[in-house]
Design a protein around this motif. Structure first.
Motif: not given
Length: 175
Positions: A58-77
């Motif tokens: 088999g194989t093993v690999s390191l996966v680095q997911p892309k950055a994802a958007a997250a709500i960091t300030d719910p009131e502003k959003f």
């Protein structure tokens, strides 16, 4: 097999499973650290897995997911959504943005790679307050096809895995 033998078999398998689970967690952590080090030193992110006799399993690999958007300030959003899409705001005892619309906007922002949203109705590009792109932790992905699993099982049956020092069970370890 009688009931007493079934109980003994179950107890042994339970104790072994606990030790194997701990060993597996430790091995996965060591593997991920090794892959991260290999990536930073040589750029290597994927390696083949082979048994002692060189048979690829088999194989093993390191996966680095892309950055994802997250709500960091719910009131502003929420304030922004009230301005640009008031129909997507639900007022109950608590006022919040519809989860389906938040999810849609966050997916679009993640895909765009910037905390901006393009309004499909008028083409206006909005800077979205309260949302940031956040990095996600790298993880390892191991692929062992059925043929590899069969080879591992055969190597186990024939005692060819001793070089991997799989389990050293100490008294009291499986409790």
């Amino acid at each position: 097999m009688n009931l007493k033998d079934i109980a003994a078999r179950t107890a042994v398998l339970t104790a072994l499973a606990e030790v194997v689970d701990k060993e597996l967690k430790d091995a996965k952590k060591e593997l991920q650290e090794g892959l991260k080090a290999a990536k930073s030193e040589t750029g290597t992110q994927k390696i083949g897995i082979a048994l002692e006799e060189g048979q690829d399993i088999g194989t093993v690999s390191l996966v680095q997911p892309k950055a994802a958007a997250a709500i960091t300030d719910p009131e502003k959003f929420l304030a922004w959504v009230r301005e640009v899409r008031p129909t997507e705001v639900v007022t109950r005892l608590v006022t919040e943005v519809r989860p389906s619309w938040s999810s849609l906007v966050l997916k679009q922002i993640s895909a765009a790679g910037a905390a901006q949203w393009a309004d499909p109705e008028n083409g206006v590009i909005h800077d979205v307050p309260g949302v940031e792109l956040q990095g996600r932790a790298a993880y390892t992905r191991m692929t062992v096809p059925d043929a590899g699993r069969d080879a591992i099982a055969e190597a186990w049956r024939t005692g060819q895995l001793a070089h991997l020092n799989l389990l050293q069970i100490e008294a009291g370890e499986a409790s």
